[in-house]
Each structure stands twice: as C-alpha cells, then as structure tokens.
Design a protein around this motif. Structure first.
Motif, PDB file in Angstrom:
ATOM      1  N   UNK A  66       0.860  -1.140   0.000  1.00 62.54           N
ATOM      2  CA  UNK A  66       0.010  -0.028   0.023  1.00 62.54           C
ATOM      3  C   UNK A  66       0.825   1.439  -0.094  1.00 62.54           C
ATOM      4  N   UNK A  67       2.067   1.186   0.767  1.00 59.79           N
ATOM      5  CA  UNK A  67       2.905   2.223   0.804  1.00 59.79           C
ATOM      6  C   UNK A  67       3.417   2.872  -0.461  1.00 59.79           C
ATOM      7  N   UNK A  68       3.994   1.568  -1.338  1.00 65.25           N
ATOM      8  CA  UNK A  68       4.450   1.984  -2.587  1.00 65.25           C
ATOM      9  C   UNK A  68       3.394   2.457  -3.556  1.00 65.25           C
ATOM     10  N   UNK A  69       2.187   1.614  -3.456  1.00 65.49           N
ATOM     11  CA  UNK A  69       1.360   2.052  -4.279  1.00 65.49           C
ATOM     12  C   UNK A  69       0.740   3.734  -4.074  1.00 65.49           C
ATOM     13  N   UNK A  70       0.720   4.183  -2.826  1.00 69.28           N
ATOM     14  CA  UNK A  70       0.287   5.449  -2.534  1.00 69.28           C
ATOM     15  C   UNK A  70       1.318   6.412  -2.895  1.00 69.28           C
ATOM     16  N   UNK A  71       2.592   5.958  -2.854  1.00 68.15           N
ATOM     17  CA  UNK A  71       3.514   6.995  -3.179  1.00 68.15           C
ATOM     18  C   UNK A  71       3.595   7.208  -4.680  1.00 68.15           C
ATOM     19  N   UNK A  72       3.133   6.131  -5.386  1.00 74.37           N
ATOM     20  CA  UNK A  72       3.110   6.402  -6.913  1.00 74.37           C
ATOM     21  C   UNK A  72       2.045   7.144  -7.144  1.00 74.37           C
ATOM     22  N   UNK A  73       0.749   6.942  -6.568  1.00 72.53           N
ATOM     23  CA  UNK A  73      -0.135   8.063  -6.726  1.00 72.53           C
ATOM     24  C   UNK A  73       0.074   9.252  -6.350  1.00 72.53           C
ATOM     25  N   UNK A  74       0.881   9.625  -5.405  1.00 74.75           N
ATOM     26  CA  UNK A  74       1.123  10.850  -4.989  1.00 74.75           C
ATOM     27  C   UNK A  74       2.089  11.431  -6.039  1.00 74.75           C
ATOM     28  N   UNK A  75       2.902  10.802  -6.594  1.00 75.55           N
ATOM     29  CA  UNK A  75       3.797  11.186  -7.321  1.00 75.55           C
ATOM     30  C   UNK A  75       3.104  12.040  -8.706  1.00 75.55           C
ATOM     31  N   UNK A  76       1.881  11.464  -8.958  1.00 72.21           N
ATOM     32  CA  UNK A  76       1.222  12.050 -10.199  1.00 72.21           C
ATOM     33  C   UNK A  76       0.498  13.301  -9.588  1.00 72.21           C
ATOM     34  N   UNK A  77      -0.052  13.134  -8.211  1.00 74.36           N
ATOM     35  CA  UNK A  77      -0.638  14.394  -7.663  1.00 74.36           C
ATOM     36  C   UNK A  77       0.349  15.705  -7.448  1.00 74.36           C
ATOM     37  N   UNK A  78       1.610  15.336  -7.122  1.00 68.62           N
ATOM     38  CA  UNK A  78       2.473  16.535  -6.960  1.00 68.62           C
ATOM     39  C   UNK A  78       3.450  16.493  -8.160  1.00 68.62           C
ATOM     40  N   UNK A  79       3.062  16.041  -9.221  1.00 74.16           N
ATOM     41  CA  UNK A  79       3.818  16.170 -10.560  1.00 74.16           C
ATOM     42  C   UNK A  79       4.683  17.411 -10.782  1.00 74.16           C
ATOM     43  N   UNK A  80       4.122  18.871 -10.414  1.00 76.71           N
ATOM     44  CA  UNK A  80       5.065  19.842 -10.516  1.00 76.71           C
ATOM     45  C   UNK A  80       5.552  20.483  -9.314  1.00 76.71           C
ATOM     46  N   UNK A  81       5.596  19.644  -8.216  1.00 75.45           N
ATOM     47  CA  UNK A  81       6.172  19.944  -7.032  1.00 75.45           C
ATOM     48  C   UNK A  81       7.565  19.046  -7.026  1.00 75.45           C
ATOM     49  N   UNK A  82       8.655  19.819  -7.319  1.00 83.57           N
ATOM     50  CA  UNK A  82      10.120  19.094  -7.183  1.00 83.57           C
ATOM     51  C   UNK A  82      10.392  18.614  -5.846  1.00 83.57           C
ATOM     52  N   UNK A  83      10.082  19.497  -4.741  1.00 91.37           N
ATOM     53  CA  UNK A  83      10.407  19.031  -3.655  1.00 91.37           C
ATOM     54  C   UNK A  83       9.689  17.823  -3.182  1.00 91.37           C
ATOM     55  N   UNK A  84       8.447  17.744  -3.349  1.00 88.74           N
ATOM     56  CA  UNK A  84       7.608  16.710  -2.714  1.00 88.74           C
ATOM     57  C   UNK A  84       8.147  15.385  -3.759  1.00 88.74           C
ATOM     58  N   UNK A  85       8.348  15.806  -5.031  1.00 84.14           N
ATOM     59  CA  UNK A  85       8.501  14.369  -5.778  1.00 84.14           C
ATOM     60  C   UNK A  85      10.003  13.561  -5.195  1.00 84.14           C
ATOM     61  N   UNK A  86      10.776  14.488  -4.773  1.00 86.33           N
ATOM     62  CA  UNK A  86      11.937  13.842  -4.360  1.00 86.33           C
ATOM     63  C   UNK A  86      12.034  13.310  -2.893  1.00 86.33           C
ATOM     64  N   UNK A  87      11.127  13.924  -2.018  1.00 89.03           N
ATOM     65  CA  UNK A  87      10.497  13.184  -0.663  1.00 89.03           C
ATOM     66  C   UNK A  87      10.001  11.728  -1.170  1.00 89.03           C
ATOM     67  N   UNK A  88       9.035  11.988  -2.090  1.00 92.78           N
ATOM     68  CA  UNK A  88       8.255  10.782  -2.493  1.00 92.78           C
ATOM     69  C   UNK A  88       9.236   9.247  -3.032  1.00 92.78           C
ATOM     70  N   UNK A  89      10.295   9.876  -3.816  1.00 93.54           N
ATOM     71  CA  UNK A  89      11.114   8.903  -4.181  1.00 93.54           C
ATOM     72  C   UNK A  89      11.884   8.368  -3.220  1.00 93.54           C
ATOM     73  N   UNK A  90      12.446   8.921  -2.266  1.00 91.35           N
ATOM     74  CA  UNK A  90      12.983   8.498  -1.105  1.00 91.35           C
ATOM     75  C   UNK A  90      11.945   7.500  -0.187  1.00 91.35           C
ATOM     76  N   UNK A  91      10.730   8.045  -0.050  1.00 93.11           N
ATOM     77  CA  UNK A  91       9.670   7.247   0.838  1.00 93.11           C
ATOM     78  C   UNK A  91       9.598   5.789  -0.094  1.00 93.11           C
ATOM     79  N   UNK A  92       9.543   5.939  -1.502  1.00 89.56           N
ATOM     80  CA  UNK A  92       9.132   4.731  -2.244  1.00 89.56           C
ATOM     81  C   UNK A  92      10.415   3.631  -2.333  1.00 89.56           C
TER      82      UNK A  92
END
Length: 200
Positions: A66-92
């Motif tokens: 669920x964590x990996x899937x939710x991170x992937x979904x949020x990566x699309x939600x924050x597609x224009x947010x560079x900072x959030x994208x990098x946080x999400x990559x680390x979480x994934x």
C-alpha cells in the motif's frame, strides 16, 4: 575473506542496493522549484500517513504494498512539485527496501520513513514555509538517507565476513566423517593384505 574480496563484495552490494535506491538520491545541487497551490491541511497525504503509522506499528506485506502504491499515486498528484517528488522517491525506495528485506532490514529504515514523511507533510501543508526552507529540509533528508545506505552496506558486508568464518555446517561435517571412514577402510584393507602375506 581478504581485503580484495571484501572490496569486491562491498562494491557488488552497493550496486544491488542501488536497484531499490535507484533515482532516490537526487543531487543536493538540483534546483528546487516552487510548489503548486495545494489545499490546506494534509488531505492529499491522509491515506499515506495512515499507512505509515500502521507500518510503524507492524510491518506487513499488505502495508508495504500500500505504501509503494500510494507513493506512486502521490507522485502524479505532486507532478509539478519538485521537493515533494524527491521526498516521495525516498519514501518509495525505503518502502521497496523494507518489502524485500522485512525483518532483516536495517532497524533505522522505519525511522527514515517517518522522518521523510514528516518533512514531506511540513513542506506540503505549511504555506508559510519559504522555498529555501523546503530545500534545506530536503537536503537534510537526503543526507540522512545516504547515511542509512552506507550503514546498510557496512552491516551486510560485516555479516558476509562473519558467515565466511562460521563453523562448518552439519552437512559438511557428515561429509568429512564419511570421507574419513572411506580412507580408514582402504588403509585397513591394505594392512590385512600385508598380514596375509606375512603369514604365508
């Protein structure tokens, strides 16, 4: 294990770790763009937060999936947010690492997930946070992430060295005993022949 073997093992191990840390260590020199306008509160992160709290309580395959899937979904939600994208990559990457290693994972992996999520949440929900402050938070999490990766390499290399020094397995002992028996039987056979010849 000699030094060359240790170095080769550590190099191979780090390459394998890169498989689930791939693209998860963005350069600290990367530029950080402004985050898009987001709704106040942590609504976009609510499901992810709940999943991470559950994982902190108990690590399960379903929770990590669920964590990996939710991170992937949020990566699309924050597609224009560079900072959030990098946080999400680390979480994934951390989620995948835990999913692969489970109970054998480094004990600090969960702490890293909690810390990275807290920084992500602060970055997303605090509208008063300046871009420079977000960049500082990101760099600190990247630094700690790299430190964890280094610890994993050292811990696994040490474990491999200890295994090479471990006592022989039961199977190896049995094999050695059987070989000894065979050798003794051969020698006894030769002695009997010599005794017969002496008695003639």
């Amino acid at each position: 294990m000699d030094n060359n073997a240790k170095d080769t093992f550590a190099f191979d191990l780090e390459n394998r770790l890169d498989d689930f840390f791939s693209d998860s260590l963005p350069s600290q020199n990367d530029s950080v763009g402004d985050a898009p306008d987001l709704p106040k509160g942590d609504l976009p992160l609510k499901e992810l937060k709940s999943t991470i709290l559950n994982i902190d309580w108990e690590i399960t395959d379903d929770g990590l999936d669920a964590l990996v899937q939710q991170v992937n979904n949020l990566a699309e939600h924050f597609a224009d947010d560079t900072v959030s994208q990098k946080f999400l990559k680390m979480l994934g990457a951390l989620g995948k690492y835990l999913r692969i290693n489970k109970s054998k994972a480094h004990p600090d992996a969960i702490k890293r997930i909690m810390s990275v999520y807290s920084a992500l949440e602060e970055s997303v929900t605090n509208n008063e946070l300046a871009p420079n402050d977000k960049e500082t938070m990101l760099k600190e999490e990247i630094k700690q992430f790299k430190r964890l990766k280094s610890q994993i390499v050292k811990t696994t290399a040490t474990s491999q060295t200890d295994q090479s020094k471990a006592p022989a397995t039961v199977g190896a002992v049995i094999k050695a005993i059987n070989e000894l028996k065979s050798t003794l039987m051969t020698e006894l056979g030769a002695i009997r022949k010599e005794l017969k010849q002496l008695n003639k």
